[in-house]
Design a protein around this motif. Structure first.
Motif, PDB file in Angstrom:
ATOM      1  N   THR A 160      39.581  31.570  27.785  1.00 28.83           N
ATOM      2  CA  THR A 160      38.887  32.727  27.196  1.00 28.83           C
ATOM      3  C   THR A 160      38.829  33.890  28.176  1.00 28.83           C
ATOM      4  N   ASN A 161      38.818  33.603  29.481  1.00 29.29           N
ATOM      5  CA  ASN A 161      38.920  34.682  30.464  1.00 29.29           C
ATOM      6  C   ASN A 161      40.244  35.424  30.311  1.00 29.29           C
ATOM      7  N   LEU A 162      41.321  34.683  30.095  1.00 27.82           N
ATOM      8  CA  LEU A 162      42.630  35.312  29.902  1.00 27.82           C
ATOM      9  C   LEU A 162      42.625  36.197  28.666  1.00 27.82           C
ATOM     10  N   TYR A 163      42.080  35.689  27.593  1.00 23.39           N
ATOM     11  CA  TYR A 163      42.077  36.451  26.334  1.00 23.39           C
ATOM     12  C   TYR A 163      41.268  37.743  26.479  1.00 23.39           C
ATOM     13  N   VAL A 164      40.074  37.621  26.993  1.00 24.55           N
ATOM     14  CA  VAL A 164      39.221  38.794  27.163  1.00 24.55           C
ATOM     15  C   VAL A 164      39.846  39.770  28.158  1.00 24.55           C
ATOM     16  N   GLY A 165      40.367  39.244  29.264  1.00 25.46           N
ATOM     17  CA  GLY A 165      40.955  40.104  30.276  1.00 25.46           C
ATOM     18  C   GLY A 165      42.139  40.899  29.769  1.00 25.46           C
ATOM     19  N   LEU A 166      43.000  40.273  28.999  1.00 25.58           N
ATOM     20  CA  LEU A 166      44.166  40.989  28.455  1.00 25.58           C
ATOM     21  C   LEU A 166      43.735  42.069  27.463  1.00 25.58           C
TER      22      LEU A 166
ATOM     23  N   SER B  97      38.516  45.622  35.355  1.00 20.12           N
ATOM     24  CA  SER B  97      37.779  44.526  34.729  1.00 20.12           C
ATOM     25  C   SER B  97      38.735  43.415  34.321  1.00 20.12           C
ATOM     26  N   ALA B  98      39.898  43.801  33.800  1.00 18.15           N
ATOM     27  CA  ALA B  98      40.903  42.812  33.403  1.00 18.15           C
ATOM     28  C   ALA B  98      41.356  41.988  34.605  1.00 18.15           C
ATOM     29  N   PHE B  99      41.573  42.671  35.725  1.00 20.88           N
ATOM     30  CA  PHE B  99      41.995  41.983  36.948  1.00 20.88           C
ATOM     31  C   PHE B  99      40.975  40.919  37.340  1.00 20.88           C
ATOM     32  N   ARG B 100      39.708  41.271  37.263  1.00 23.85           N
ATOM     33  CA  ARG B 100      38.668  40.318  37.658  1.00 23.85           C
ATOM     34  C   ARG B 100      38.603  39.131  36.704  1.00 23.85           C
TER      35      ARG B 100
ATOM     36  N   VAL C 295      41.142  37.897  34.796  1.00 24.34           N
ATOM     37  CA  VAL C 295      42.348  37.068  34.820  1.00 24.34           C
ATOM     38  C   VAL C 295      42.564  36.426  36.187  1.00 24.34           C
ATOM     39  N   GLN C 296      42.523  37.241  37.243  1.00 18.71           N
ATOM     40  CA  GLN C 296      42.856  36.722  38.564  1.00 18.71           C
ATOM     41  C   GLN C 296      41.624  36.394  39.405  1.00 18.71           C
ATOM     42  N   GLY C 297      40.458  36.589  38.820  1.00 13.55           N
ATOM     43  CA  GLY C 297      39.217  36.219  39.468  1.00 13.55           C
ATOM     44  C   GLY C 297      38.533  35.083  38.746  1.00 13.55           C
ATOM     45  N   HIS C 298      37.936  35.383  37.601  1.00 16.21           N
ATOM     46  CA  HIS C 298      37.157  34.379  36.871  1.00 16.21           C
ATOM     47  C   HIS C 298      38.009  33.177  36.446  1.00 16.21           C
ATOM     48  N   ALA C 299      39.187  33.431  35.906  1.00 18.02           N
ATOM     49  CA  ALA C 299      40.024  32.322  35.431  1.00 18.02           C
ATOM     50  C   ALA C 299      40.458  31.431  36.592  1.00 18.02           C
ATOM     51  N   ILE C 300      40.864  32.038  37.703  1.00 20.69           N
ATOM     52  CA  ILE C 300      41.267  31.249  38.867  1.00 20.69           C
ATOM     53  C   ILE C 300      40.077  30.464  39.419  1.00 20.69           C
ATOM     54  N   ASN C 301      38.907  31.081  39.434  1.00 16.25           N
ATOM     55  CA  ASN C 301      37.716  30.367  39.900  1.00 16.25           C
ATOM     56  C   ASN C 301      37.434  29.146  39.036  1.00 16.25           C
ATOM     57  N   SER C 302      37.613  29.282  37.737  1.00 18.09           N
ATOM     58  CA  SER C 302      37.411  28.143  36.844  1.00 18.09           C
ATOM     59  C   SER C 302      38.395  27.024  37.149  1.00 18.09           C
ATOM     60  N   LEU C 303      39.650  27.395  37.403  1.00 23.35           N
ATOM     61  CA  LEU C 303      40.650  26.377  37.750  1.00 23.35           C
ATOM     62  C   LEU C 303      40.294  25.686  39.066  1.00 23.35           C
ATOM     63  N   LEU C 304      39.859  26.468  40.040  1.00 25.97           N
ATOM     64  CA  LEU C 304      39.477  25.888  41.321  1.00 25.97           C
ATOM     65  C   LEU C 304      38.294  24.937  41.192  1.00 25.97           C
TER      66      LEU C 304
ATOM     67  N   GLU D 277      52.404  33.250  41.832  1.00 24.14           N
ATOM     68  CA  GLU D 277      52.815  33.687  40.501  1.00 24.14           C
ATOM     69  C   GLU D 277      51.621  33.913  39.582  1.00 24.14           C
ATOM     70  N   MET D 278      50.526  33.230  39.858  1.00 21.67           N
ATOM     71  CA  MET D 278      49.318  33.414  39.046  1.00 21.67           C
ATOM     72  C   MET D 278      48.529  34.653  39.456  1.00 21.67           C
ATOM     73  N   MET D 279      48.777  35.124  40.674  1.00 18.80           N
ATOM     74  CA  MET D 279      48.000  36.244  41.192  1.00 18.80           C
ATOM     75  C   MET D 279      48.954  37.303  41.738  1.00 18.80           C
ATOM     76  N   GLN D 280      49.612  37.997  40.812  1.00 17.92           N
ATOM     77  CA  GLN D 280      50.634  38.979  41.180  1.00 17.92           C
ATOM     78  C   GLN D 280      50.057  40.375  41.383  1.00 17.92           C
ATOM     79  N   GLY D 281      48.743  40.516  41.161  1.00 24.35           N
ATOM     80  CA  GLY D 281      48.111  41.785  41.479  1.00 24.35           C
ATOM     81  C   GLY D 281      47.723  42.623  40.278  1.00 24.35           C
ATOM     82  N   TYR D 282      47.227  43.803  40.590  1.00 23.16           N
ATOM     83  CA  TYR D 282      46.661  44.735  39.606  1.00 23.16           C
ATOM     84  C   TYR D 282      47.675  45.165  38.550  1.00 23.16           C
ATOM     85  N   VAL D 283      48.902  45.455  38.982  1.00 22.56           N
ATOM     86  CA  VAL D 283      49.905  45.973  38.050  1.00 22.56           C
ATOM     87  C   VAL D 283      50.533  44.854  37.226  1.00 22.56           C
ATOM     88  N   GLN D 284      50.833  43.737  37.857  1.00 24.02           N
ATOM     89  CA  GLN D 284      51.513  42.638  37.183  1.00 24.02           C
ATOM     90  C   GLN D 284      50.525  41.670  36.530  1.00 24.02           C
ATOM     91  N   LEU D 285      49.439  42.177  36.034  1.00 27.81           N
ATOM     92  CA  LEU D 285      48.406  41.316  35.456  1.00 27.81           C
ATOM     93  C   LEU D 285      48.895  40.528  34.241  1.00 27.81           C
TER      94      LEU D 285
END
Length: 261
Positions: free
Chosen positions: A151-157, A167-170, A172-181, A217-225
């Motif tokens: 759901t983080n991915l869906y909302v972020g996109l 906000s999208a960056f946080r 996708v590459q913040g909240h979602a990664i934290n959940s995986l960790l 590949e999961m964290m390619q940055g702000y532009v490659q979100l």
């Protein structure tokens, strides 16, 4: 001199300086200068608590002469009601807090090591761990954590497409990664290498090498979100029976986001 030796010497210098202050009772090292000295390296710093006599806490916070007597400071920042972040003139960095002994019961910490105590505090009993006060960084429910990531991915996109890219960056590459960790210990055999109860990202590259290989590949940055979101989704699908309609919706948003650039 190696950084480890410099840090240990600085602790000795601090102890010698504190001997001149009768209200100073005990220096409790934490982290890599606490119970985990085996992981000290050139990037380690000083993380400690200073315990003082009742009624003297404000004096030790208000005036840092006791610290400068060990070595002059080039920077100090009062970052909480209890203490500072500091940089000594020789480049050693530190973070510390000042407490009266009775306050420790409410303070979350772990891995303490007594590095100095005054003669007057010879009988002072100080717990070296108060991990029961640390909010859990791990999750024992794969269902919860991985659906949260989805759901983080869906909302972020959606926010990315709206133009809210920070906000999208946080999400996708913040909240979602934290959940995986938070459940990585349930998905991959963890290498025992100084896990940190305050944050699963600490030393994750050593503790979860399989997952770490996929992080670039999961964290390619702000532009490659959008591309990052697709990689995270692919990982989720490889370890969990992802709901197909939600997976399809995430992919549609990601491809739309790529096309919108």
């Amino acid at each position: 001199m190696l950084m480890k030796d410099k840090l240990l010497l600085r602790l000795d210098e601090m102890g010698a300086a504190l001997e001149q202050h009768e209200d100073a009772l005990l220096l409790l090292g934490l982290g890599s200068i606490g119970a985990e000295t085996d992981r000290m390296d050139e990037f380690s710093d000083l993380d400690f608590f200073l315990l003082v006599a009742p009624g003297s806490k404000e004096r030790f916070i208000r005036r840092l002469d006791w610290l400068e007597e060990a070595h002059p400071l080039s920077y100090s920042f009062l970052n909480s009601l209890h203490g500072y972040k500091v940089l000594f003139q020789d480049g050693i960095y530190g973070e510390f807090a000042v407490f009266e002994a009775h306050e420790l019961k409410d303070i979350p910490y772990t891995g303490g090591r007594v590095v100095w105590r005054s003669a007057s505090a010879a009988d002072l009993k100080v717990p070296l761990d108060n991990s029961s006060r640390i909010p859990p960084a791990r999750n024992e429910s794969i269902d919860f954590a991985l659906n949260e990531a989805l759901t983080n991915l869906y909302v972020g996109l959606g926010r990315y497409l709206r133009g809210e890219k920070l906000s999208a960056f946080r999400f996708v590459q913040g909240h979602a990664i934290n959940s995986l960790l938070s459940v990585q210990h349930l998905l991959e055999t963890e290498v025992d290498h100084f896990p940190d109860p305050f944050g699963n990202e600490r030393r994750a590259e050593v503790r979860f090498p399989g997952f770490a290989k996929q992080l670039p590949e999961m964290m390619q940055g702000y532009v490659q979100l959008p591309e990052s979101a697709l990689q995270i989704l692919g990982y989720l699908e490889s370890v969990y029976p992802v709901n197909q309609p939600l997976s399809d919706a995430i992919r549609q948003l990601a491809h739309r986001a790529v096309a919108s650039r």
